[in-house]
Each structure stands twice: as structure tokens, then as C-alpha cells.
Scaffold this motif. Sequence first.
Motif, PDB file in Angstrom:
ATOM      1  N   ARG A   1      -8.674  10.346  -5.317  1.00  0.00           N
ATOM      2  CA  ARG A   1      -9.094   9.511  -6.457  1.00  0.00           C
ATOM      3  C   ARG A   1      -8.241   8.250  -6.536  1.00  0.00           C
ATOM      4  O   ARG A   1      -8.743   7.154  -6.814  1.00  0.00           O
ATOM      5  CB  ARG A   1      -8.961  10.293  -7.763  1.00  0.00           C
ATOM      6  CG  ARG A   1     -10.026  11.327  -8.028  1.00  0.00           C
ATOM      7  CD  ARG A   1      -9.837  11.917  -9.424  1.00  0.00           C
ATOM      8  NE  ARG A   1     -10.818  12.943  -9.737  1.00  0.00           N
ATOM      9  CZ  ARG A   1     -10.895  13.573 -10.911  1.00  0.00           C
ATOM     10  NH1 ARG A   1     -10.039  13.257 -11.880  1.00  0.00           N
ATOM     11  NH2 ARG A   1     -11.814  14.505 -11.119  1.00  0.00           N
ATOM     12  N   ARG A   2      -6.950   8.399  -6.278  1.00  0.00           N
ATOM     13  CA  ARG A   2      -6.061   7.244  -6.345  1.00  0.00           C
ATOM     14  C   ARG A   2      -6.351   6.264  -5.207  1.00  0.00           C
ATOM     15  O   ARG A   2      -6.241   5.055  -5.383  1.00  0.00           O
ATOM     16  CB  ARG A   2      -4.600   7.693  -6.285  1.00  0.00           C
ATOM     17  CG  ARG A   2      -4.164   8.583  -7.457  1.00  0.00           C
ATOM     18  CD  ARG A   2      -4.450   7.906  -8.806  1.00  0.00           C
ATOM     19  NE  ARG A   2      -3.994   8.671  -9.952  1.00  0.00           N
ATOM     20  CZ  ARG A   2      -4.734   9.576 -10.590  1.00  0.00           C
ATOM     21  NH1 ARG A   2      -5.961   9.872 -10.150  1.00  0.00           N
ATOM     22  NH2 ARG A   2      -4.264  10.209 -11.643  1.00  0.00           N
TER      23      ARG A   2
ATOM     24  N   GLU B   1       0.821  -1.204   0.000  1.00  0.00           N
ATOM     25  CA  GLU B   1       0.000   0.000   0.000  1.00  0.00           C
ATOM     26  C   GLU B   1       0.862   1.263   0.000  1.00  0.00           C
ATOM     27  O   GLU B   1       0.567   2.222  -0.705  1.00  0.00           O
ATOM     28  CB  GLU B   1      -0.941  -0.024   1.206  1.00  0.00           C
ATOM     29  CG  GLU B   1      -2.053  -1.050   1.062  1.00  0.00           C
ATOM     30  CD  GLU B   1      -2.830  -1.285   2.347  1.00  0.00           C
ATOM     31  OE1 GLU B   1      -4.023  -1.650   2.260  1.00  0.00           O
ATOM     32  OE2 GLU B   1      -2.235  -1.107   3.439  1.00  0.00           O
ATOM     33  N   GLN B   2       1.932   1.250   0.784  1.00  0.00           N
ATOM     34  CA  GLN B   2       2.851   2.386   0.772  1.00  0.00           C
ATOM     35  C   GLN B   2       3.514   2.534  -0.597  1.00  0.00           C
ATOM     36  O   GLN B   2       3.683   3.656  -1.095  1.00  0.00           O
ATOM     37  CB  GLN B   2       3.907   2.217   1.858  1.00  0.00           C
ATOM     38  CG  GLN B   2       3.353   2.326   3.265  1.00  0.00           C
ATOM     39  CD  GLN B   2       4.435   2.291   4.324  1.00  0.00           C
ATOM     40  OE1 GLN B   2       5.601   2.568   4.043  1.00  0.00           O
ATOM     41  NE2 GLN B   2       4.060   1.951   5.556  1.00  0.00           N
ATOM     42  N   GLY B   3       3.876   1.403  -1.203  1.00  0.00           N
ATOM     43  CA  GLY B   3       4.466   1.451  -2.544  1.00  0.00           C
ATOM     44  C   GLY B   3       3.499   2.005  -3.571  1.00  0.00           C
ATOM     45  O   GLY B   3       3.899   2.768  -4.471  1.00  0.00           O
TER      46      GLY B   3
ATOM     47  N   LEU C   1      -6.604   1.349   1.836  1.00  0.00           N
ATOM     48  CA  LEU C   1      -6.388   2.712   1.348  1.00  0.00           C
ATOM     49  C   LEU C   1      -7.668   3.552   1.261  1.00  0.00           C
ATOM     50  O   LEU C   1      -7.649   4.730   1.657  1.00  0.00           O
ATOM     51  CB  LEU C   1      -5.666   2.676  -0.003  1.00  0.00           C
ATOM     52  CG  LEU C   1      -4.180   2.282   0.077  1.00  0.00           C
ATOM     53  CD1 LEU C   1      -3.551   2.269  -1.305  1.00  0.00           C
ATOM     54  CD2 LEU C   1      -3.411   3.230   1.006  1.00  0.00           C
ATOM     55  N   PRO C   2      -8.796   3.013   0.773  1.00  0.00           N
ATOM     56  CA  PRO C   2      -9.995   3.860   0.773  1.00  0.00           C
ATOM     57  C   PRO C   2     -10.403   4.305   2.172  1.00  0.00           C
ATOM     58  O   PRO C   2     -10.935   5.404   2.354  1.00  0.00           O
ATOM     59  CB  PRO C   2     -11.066   2.957   0.148  1.00  0.00           C
ATOM     60  CG  PRO C   2     -10.291   2.001  -0.703  1.00  0.00           C
ATOM     61  CD  PRO C   2      -9.042   1.726   0.076  1.00  0.00           C
TER      62      PRO C   2
ATOM     63  N   ALA D   1      -7.661   2.222  -5.566  1.00  0.00           N
ATOM     64  CA  ALA D   1      -6.697   1.205  -5.106  1.00  0.00           C
ATOM     65  C   ALA D   1      -7.242  -0.211  -5.094  1.00  0.00           C
ATOM     66  O   ALA D   1      -6.511  -1.158  -5.438  1.00  0.00           O
ATOM     67  CB  ALA D   1      -6.183   1.590  -3.723  1.00  0.00           C
ATOM     68  N   PRO D   2      -8.525  -0.464  -4.700  1.00  0.00           N
ATOM     69  CA  PRO D   2      -9.004  -1.854  -4.692  1.00  0.00           C
ATOM     70  C   PRO D   2      -8.912  -2.536  -6.048  1.00  0.00           C
ATOM     71  O   PRO D   2      -8.684  -3.750  -6.119  1.00  0.00           O
ATOM     72  CB  PRO D   2     -10.462  -1.716  -4.237  1.00  0.00           C
ATOM     73  CG  PRO D   2     -10.465  -0.468  -3.407  1.00  0.00           C
ATOM     74  CD  PRO D   2      -9.513   0.450  -4.104  1.00  0.00           C
TER      75      PRO D   2
END
Length: 484
Positions: free
Chosen positions: A117-118, A78-80, A132-133, A122-123
Motif C-alpha cells: 500500500r505504501r 525512495e530508500q528514505g 516504487l510502484p 509513493a507517487p
Amino acid sequence: MPLTSSSPAPDRVCLAEATPPIALGPLDGRYRAAVAPLVDHLSEAALNRERLHVEVEWLIHLTSQQVVPGAPTLTDNEQGYLRAVVSDFSAAGIAELAEIERQTVHDVKAVEYFLKRRLAAAPGILGQDTNLPAVSELVHFACTSEDINNLAYSLMVRGAVERVWLPAAYELLDQLVAMAREHADVPMLARTHGQPATPTTLGKELAVLAHRLRRQLTRIERAEFLGKLNGATGTYGAHVAAVPGADWPEVSRTFVEHLGLTWNPLTTQIESHDWQAELYSDVARFNRILHNLATDMWTYISLGVFTQIPVAGATGSSTMPHKVNPIRFENAEANLEISSALLDTLASTLVTSRLQRDLTDSTTQRNIGPAFGHSLLAIDNVGRGLTALAVDRRMLDADLDANWEVLGEAIQSAMRAAGVAGVPGMENPYERLKDLTRGQRLTGEQMREFVGGLGLPDDVTERLAAMTPASYVGLAASLVDDYL
């Protein structure tokens, strides 16, 4: 109908509507190739990329340090994913961000929505179980726009200085140092006030300029790039209201230092920009010393010390075919003057902000790119100009041989020393040499005859009689070797 101020001249194509757009300024037009590396650091797109970088790292910092209770810890993937939003920011992202800003009419808010938006997307890439959401509302958490902007500008300027401007300046310095060493023992008539004076060496004179430039580069290398993240008036008000149990100054400090910047603990809404004023003053001083180099080289070319190596196919003058003009140094002079004027303005205005905030710095800082761009262009021109020079040794020798009167300084100094040592007849040495040499052109024979009749000790007479303008250079060569 009368022309408006925005109308093209009658019967002419409107260049403002041309595609692709035509650059208004020379840095993005005629001189683009020389300054293009700065676009990665000091352009509007670079500003938005660094804003994204700060927002992403703030989000990661909040979650990895578990600052906000209940926030999930992000996985390495997720960090990447988040950091790839920054590294992959390109033309498509620039266009999308511009479209968002047209709706928000706020540049930093547009960056926040772009990043959200990103997170929402993410899913589809990381899988439905990604966190992330769920951390979307931690984007821009407790931040004022200036928290993001001040850090983004610090990162931008640091990148421009360390990766582009300093390497170019040091490359030029290395070139000048090499020239100074090559010509360390090449005697040259000096000209103080433009008049023939005590001889020096060409290398020593170049070494003086190199030494001056190096001092400024050393100062610039030590520059601090400050940053802050403490809210709308520098009090951590929103931070404490949301999460009163966190040590917000420590969270801020560790975040700013994580970005590689120096933490500023006390600010208003804005980081005070004092570090920028310090840096820009040093760069402007470097510019002015380089301007001195350019004017000296122009003068040496004019005097014939240097000849310019013609470039095949190039035109020196539109009407005088013999000419090879010193255009590189003239171009450098002009660009250094423009750069220094911009840097002076930045340094003098950025340190003032009314009460807790005004927006004068917003427009002002958008001119950091042109300020460094004109300096970088000048550095490039001086380097090219130096490459095209050749020393005219015959001219230097002839110039020295035509000015034996410059030995008057050496002779009267030797007479003073002899008088102190008790040698008789050494009275009024300065006045006697002044009567002999001032406004006069003397030959070597005349100088030797004068020395022989002074009554100096034999060893002093022999030393002075053997001296020529070309040999009267003191320690010039060794000064280059020892101190450059």
C-alpha cells in the motif's frame, strides 16, 4: 439460565468490555511503568515493526545489489521513503495492519500488503516518476514467512537485551559494587549452615554476589543473534527458480549481516533458535544469582545486619504499624522465579521443531516479552530495595563480640603451623579447640587465657591474644579492592 464460562457474575459490570481495555496480566497493569521500555522491542507491535523493517531492507538490498535482472535501482529519496514506513510506524499503522490481518488471517502476509500500500501511495509524495510502484512484487520476494519472522525476532531480542535489559542489569551491578566497596572493611559474623562461623566483611560478601552477576552479564554481552533467509525449506529453491544466476547464499549472508546479525547458513524452514536457548539460559542463570542476592538480603534484614529506611507515608503492615517489610526483595524473588520458569521453557522447547517446520515456536516466542519483563521488574525491585538499606554497625559489633569461639579455627591453625615448625605440645589442636569451643559461649578473656597456656612462641601468642572476632577477617577487604 446457567452461567457460561465467559459470563460475568450476576449483577456485575463486565470488566472485559471496559474501555480502555483492562490488562489481564500485571506487567501491563500494576507494574507497567517498570517494564514499559520493553514494549518498544518485545510487544506484538514491535514484532510487526521489525517485520516491516526486514521487508523494507530486503527490498532495498535486492535493488541496490541488482540481484533481480531488470529491477530499478532506488534513489536515496525512495530508500528514505521506505525506511520512513518503519520509523513512522505508530498507532495508526498498528490499527491499519490489524485491519488487513483480519482479512488475510495471516500476520506476515498482512505486513506485505501494508508495505505494498505504501509503495502504491509513493507517487503522491515522491512524484509520478518514482520507481516504487514498479518494485511492488519484490516485496517478500522468494521469502517464506519464517525468513521474515526469524530476523524480526533476532532484531527484537537484540534490541531488548542491548538497549533495555543489559543497561538496567549493569546499573544494578554498579549499585551493588559501590555497596561492596563502601563496606569492604566492615566486619561481620559469617553464618555457614546458619550457624556462627569465621568472620568476614559485609563488603566481601556483597562482592561475591557482584562478581557472580558480572560473569553472567559478560556472557550475555557476547551473545550471538542469528538469522537466516533461505526459503521454505532452507534450500533457496524459489530463489534459484526465479533467478538462477544469482549467488543466493552470498546475497543472504550480506543481507543478514547488513541487519547486524550473524548469518546461519544451514537451516530447515526455521532458523534453529539455538542462539535463543543459549541466551535465555544465561539470563535465567543471572536471575537465579540475583534471586540468591534477594534471599540473602532478606535474611540479613531479618538478622538485623541491615535496617530499612522507612518511606514517608508508606504502610508496612495493615495491622502492625511498627513493621517495615522487605517487600522489594520478596517481589524480586517471585518475579525472578516466574522469569526463569519462562526462560527455561523457551530454552528447552525452541530448539525442537518437527522435521522441516512446525508452529509451536510461533506461540512460544510471543512469551519472550513476559520472560524479560519479569526479570526487568525484579532488577528494578532489587535496586529500590538496596537503596533503602542502612547498615547497623552496632548490631554487627555486638554479634561478633558475642561469638569469641569462632577464633577456635585461627588458634588450631596456628597450633598446626607451630607443630610443623617443631614446637612441642601442639598435638591434637583441632580436638583441643573442639572440646573448648563446641556448643560453648566463650569470652575474650577465656580465649586469651587458653592461648596463653598453649606454649606457643611468644610472637604467635601475642598475635593470637590481640585477635578479636572483628579483626579475624583475613584478606576480606583487600579481596574486594583487588578482584571486584
